[in-house]
Design a protein around this motif. Structure first.
Motif, short mmCIF file in Angstrom:
data_model
loop_
_atom_site.label_atom_id
_atom_site.label_comp_id
_atom_site.label_asym_id
_atom_site.label_seq_id
_atom_site.Cartn_x
_atom_site.Cartn_y
_atom_site.Cartn_z
N SER A 38 -14.69 39.46 -24.03
CA SER A 38 -15.84 40.34 -23.55
C SER A 38 -16.75 39.78 -22.42
CB SER A 38 -16.75 40.62 -24.64
OG SER A 38 -17.33 39.49 -25.33
N LYS A 39 -17.36 40.63 -21.58
CA LYS A 39 -18.25 39.83 -20.62
C LYS A 39 -19.18 39.01 -21.41
CE LYS A 39 -16.38 41.22 -16.80
NZ LYS A 39 -17.04 42.47 -15.84
N ARG A 40 -19.64 39.60 -22.58
CA ARG A 40 -20.86 38.87 -23.34
C ARG A 40 -20.64 37.41 -23.60
NH1 ARG A 40 -21.33 37.92 -28.52
NH2 ARG A 40 -23.57 37.49 -29.42
N GLU A 83 -9.79 33.85 -27.42
CA GLU A 83 -10.87 34.54 -27.61
C GLU A 83 -11.84 33.83 -28.60
OE1 GLU A 83 -12.37 38.90 -28.83
OE2 GLU A 83 -10.39 38.21 -29.14
#
Length: 364
Positions: A336-338, A246
């Motif tokens: 996250s999609k962002r 991430e």
């Protein structure tokens, strides 16, 4: 007297018949010679046609006769007959050209042919080959192939692993080591290729190799690069665990990532875009191989370069090149999609240029 006169007329008539027959034969011969079968005529004139073609070729490329032997093109890919190339390779090059012409993607598909790019391209002058290195797509094996072709070792099996990436000992020069004029000649004449892979799967491979397994004892990835990314991009500063995927994705998707890249130096080549590494819209490559079809592409590349009788690509372990959709989805499941959209925005050029589809989990 009448009998004699009749005989005279008969002889005259017979002579006239012979004359008519003779004239008809002459006329028939003339007609046959004039309107002879066109295929036969073409066959007789073939040497003239070949001579004309030869003269045209000499007019268009006279400069090749004056270039040194080492700059003469080689390999079957220079035959000019594109019809002989397998359809898949023709389609890849056509797609590349079309995307390169797309003005909406220009910033993601174009880059300058800088020293950074020239440093990525390895040279085999003996067989007139240029290979652009795109890490995490089986490049080590291709470098071994070129090392053998350059004569540093007699076979791939003889090359020590610690020599492959030692560019002072492996006999594999970079294109940046030549003068500007020599660089241009090689770019214009040599067989050029590189290998690509699904961009997201390549990033996962780079992350695992450099920050999880780190098999080549490269401490700077864990002790310098990882801490730098964590300090800048980890949301929960109380966590003490090592670099997570991430964190890595957040760093790569940051539009301002370059200020860190400068600090990390050339180590970032393992996750730099194919565009930045090889300048595919500026350099006309002969073949673009895909990691996912390497079992077919490797023999084709060797044959197209005219070296298939000299060396073979090392045996590929079963299943190693297959796209692992489950693995990719698992790695991106907690992100996250962002952050994923930002990452895709950076690598969109690589996806579009080489025919990789936008991930399903990004569309949902």
């Amino acid at each position: 007297w009448l009998t004699s006169d009749n005989m005279h007329h008969q002889w005259l008539l017979l002579a006239a018949c012979f004359w008519v027959i003779f004239m008809f034969m002459v006329a028939s011969k003339f007609i046959t010679l004039t309107f002879k079968d066109p295929d036969g005529y073409g066959a007789k004139q073939e040497p003239l046609v070949l001579t004309a073609v030869t003269k045209v070729e000499e007019v268009h490329v006279p400069e090749e006769k004056h270039w040194p032997e080492e700059f003469q093109p080689t390999g079957k890919a220079f035959s000019g007959n594109l019809v002989r190339q397998p359809l898949v390779h023709m389609e890849r090059l056509e797609l590349l050209r079309n995307v390169c012409r797309d003005t909406a993607l220009r910033e993601l598909s174009h880059t300058a042919v800088s020293k950074f790019v020239l440093d990525r391209i390895f040279v085999c002058d003996k067989h007139k080959i240029l290979f652009c290195q795109t890490p995490k797509v089986g490049n080590t094996q291709w470098k071994k192939v070129l090392i053998v072709l350059n004569g540093a070792f007699s076979s791939i099996e003889d090359i020590p692993e610690n020599i492959v990436h030692d560019h002072e000992k492996n006999g594999l020069p970079r294109l940046s080591s030549f003068s500007d004029s020599e660089i241009k000649k090689r770019l214009n004449l040599y067989f050029k290729f590189f290998i690509v892979r699904d961009p997201f799967e390549r990033l996962i491979s780079a992350f695992k190799d450099k920050f999880v397994h780190n098999p080549r004892f490269e401490p700077w990835y864990r002790h310098e690069i990882a801490p730098g990314i964590i300090r800048k991009y980890r949301k929960n500063r109380t966590e003490t665990k090592g670099l997570q995927f991430e964190d890595f994705v957040r760093y790569l998707g940051d539009p301002n990532h370059r200020w860190l890249d400068v600090q990390f130096g050339d180590h970032i080549i393992h996750w730099v875009t194919y565009v930045e590494l090889c300048a595919p819209c500026e350099i006309t490559y002969s073949v673009i191989g895909h990691h996912e079809t390497l079992e077919d592409d490797a023999p084709y590349i060797l044959k197209a370069a005219g070296i298939d009788h000299l060396v073979s690509y090392p045996t590929i372990p079963p299943g190693i090149t297959v796209y692992n959709r489950t693995k990719v989805e698992r790695y991106f499941s907690g992100i996250s999609k962002r952050d994923i959209r930002r990452l895709y925005a950076r690598f969109e050029g690589d996806f579009k240029l080489f025919g990789y589809h936008e991930p399903d989990f990004l569309l949902n």
